[in-house]
Design a protein around this motif. Structure first.
Motif, short mmCIF file in Angstrom:
data_model
loop_
_atom_site.label_atom_id
_atom_site.label_comp_id
_atom_site.label_asym_id
_atom_site.label_seq_id
_atom_site.Cartn_x
_atom_site.Cartn_y
_atom_site.Cartn_z
N ILE A 43 0.83 -1.21 0.00
CA ILE A 43 0.00 0.00 0.00
C ILE A 43 0.87 1.26 0.00
O ILE A 43 0.61 2.21 -0.75
N LEU A 44 1.92 1.26 0.83
CA LEU A 44 2.81 2.42 0.89
C LEU A 44 3.54 2.62 -0.44
O LEU A 44 3.71 3.75 -0.90
N ALA A 45 3.99 1.51 -1.04
CA ALA A 45 4.69 1.62 -2.32
C ALA A 45 3.78 2.18 -3.41
O ALA A 45 4.19 2.99 -4.24
N ILE A 46 2.51 1.76 -3.40
CA ILE A 46 1.54 2.29 -4.36
C ILE A 46 1.27 3.76 -4.09
O ILE A 46 1.22 4.59 -5.01
N TYR A 47 1.13 4.11 -2.80
CA TYR A 47 0.84 5.50 -2.42
C TYR A 47 1.96 6.43 -2.88
O TYR A 47 1.71 7.53 -3.36
N PHE A 48 3.21 5.98 -2.74
CA PHE A 48 4.35 6.81 -3.13
C PHE A 48 4.73 6.62 -4.61
O PHE A 48 5.79 7.08 -5.05
#
Length: 444
Positions: A269-274
């Motif tokens: 999720i964090l990788a997608i968000y960034f």
């Protein structure tokens, strides 16, 4: 044929080193060592029972017993989480977020290796991933700003090993599975020793920077309130992920395996968000996770087989009884075992040390009155030492590939942090409350 367990144990150790030094896979070496031990032992089996049948039965049962553990499912999940963080830009944001907060401490950005490794270790679980990720980002940056390269390399080598000590830890998972010690308790027990070791590193950097002004550049960037606010935005994702993973374990909401799954989901999720997530990143992370997981599983199978052979032949019991006749005090025993582990660290990697020695050493330790939970943290420290001891110090090779420096130069830079790690081992040995405080507190 050899029937004396003590003599057989010496032969087994010799055979094992011959196989390992011949560059055979570690898992294969452990299995071959167990087979050789069975063949040379006068087991006095009934004539109708073939020794080869017994070897086959032990090998089959050990393969099933070693890997038939739900706790072991956390291993590939934590590896995958670390790989996703490593492949994406999240790790870079971690470093950028730490820079303003370290600028006012003696030693300034030299502390960034300690702080970054401590935080990254709390989401990675791998010493190699921690060292590689932090080193790639910090070493060039510190050199450009005029910081001491020797101190930067040494602090990275020492702090990179925190990936094994600060939970979640791959070594703790393996130890917990093999020793039947609660992985959750091991995770809790590793927090204070990990923070203590990181503090020792930081104190050393502060002392050196006060004595030798040349290790820190005189002109340094000044940070304003806006920079601190921005840094919190960079740190918040990692801190949130740490809170979710470790908080779910310590709060009793999730098991380590379930928490690892949450960690993988959170890292995606964090990788997608960034906007640093792609199918290529995910594919590479999965492939590296599969390679590492299969390698570790194969070693665990080999260790499980050797463990069953040692139990079948009565070696652990014989060694325990022999050491009991020596009249060693518990502290003298742990000193000898510690020296043995430092020696093994010069020629073996950390995971191999754990799975190879635990079947023999753990019964002796328990007989001497040591707590298996405490010994798990002690063993993790020994594994950390193995990461920075030549000629098979894996972290040293990682740092050499990143920095391009000669191994002799890296060893010299690492020596003070090696000594500090031994100081930490002495502290937890004389003050085991450091290890037991959090597990006992959380249980209450």
């Amino acid at each position: 044929m050899i029937s004396d367990p003590l003599i057989l144990s010496i032969v087994i150790v010799f055979v094992m080193f011959v196989f390992l030094l011949s560059s055979i896979w570690i898992g294969v070496s452990l299995i071959l060592t167990g087979i050789v031990a069975m063949l040379i032992f006068d087991s006095q089996l009934p004539p109708m029972i073939s020794i080869y049948d017994k070897i086959g039965d032990l090998l089959a049962s050990s393969m099933y017993d070693s890997l038939n553990s739900w706790s072991l499912a956390a291993l590939p999940m934590f590896i995958l989480m670390g790989e996703i963080l490593y492949k994406s830009s999240i790790s870079t944001k971690l470093l950028n977020g730490l820079m303003p907060w370290l600028n006012f401490i003696p030693g300034k950005l030299l502390h960034i290796n300690v702080a970054a490794c401590s935080l990254f270790a709390a989401v990675s679980g791998s010493s190699a991933a921690t060292t590689a990720t932090v080193g790639k980002i910090t070493l060039d940056e510190l050199e450009k700003r005029g910081y001491s390269k020797s101190l930067a390399l040494g602090s990275l080598a020492g702090s990179g090993t925190l990936g094994f000590l600060i939970p979640p830890s791959l070594i703790m998972i393996i130890y917990g599975v093999l020793s039947d010690v609660s992985i959750g308790k091991l995770f809790m027990a590793g927090i204070l020793p990990g923070l203590m070791l990181a503090t020792l590193y930081s104190f050393y950097i502060m002392i050196v920077s006060k004595i030798d002004k040349s290790v820190v550049p005189t002109d340094e960037n000044e940070y304003v309130l806006k920079d601190f606010i921005k840094s919190l935005e960079e740190l918040f994702p990692i801190l949130s992920l740490i809170t979710v993973v470790l908080g779910s374990i310590y709060g009793g909401i999730a098991t380590p395996t379930e928490a690892a799954s949450l960690g993988v989901l959170g890292s995606i999720i964090l990788a997608i968000y960034f906007k640093s997530f792609s199918l290529e990143v995910f594919k590479n992370a999965l492939l590296n996770t599969m390679k590492t997981s299969v390698m570790i599983s194969f070693i665990i199978v080999g260790a499980g087989f050797l463990s069953q052979v040692i139990g079948f032949l009565g070696i652990a019991r014989a060694i325990s009884e022999y050491i009991g006749t020596l009249g060693l005090t518990p502290m003298m025993l742990i000193l000898i075992i510690g020296i043995m582990y430092i020696f093994l660290g010069m020629i073996l990697d950390g995971i191999s040390i754990v799975v190879m020695t635990l079947p023999i050493v753990l019964p002796i330790i328990v007989l001497a009155g040591f707590d298996p939970l405490w010994f798990g943290i002690f063993l993790v420290f020994m594994v950390e030492l193995s990461q920075i001891t030549p000629p098979v110090g894996f972290s040293l090779f990682v740092i050499q590939s990143i920095s391009g420096e000669r191994i002799e130069y890296i060893l010299k830079a690492t020596l003070p942090f090696f000594i500090l790690m031994i100081v930490a081992v002495v502290l937890i040995t004389y003050f085991p409350q450091i290890v037991h405080f959090l597990p006992n507190y959380m249980i209450k």
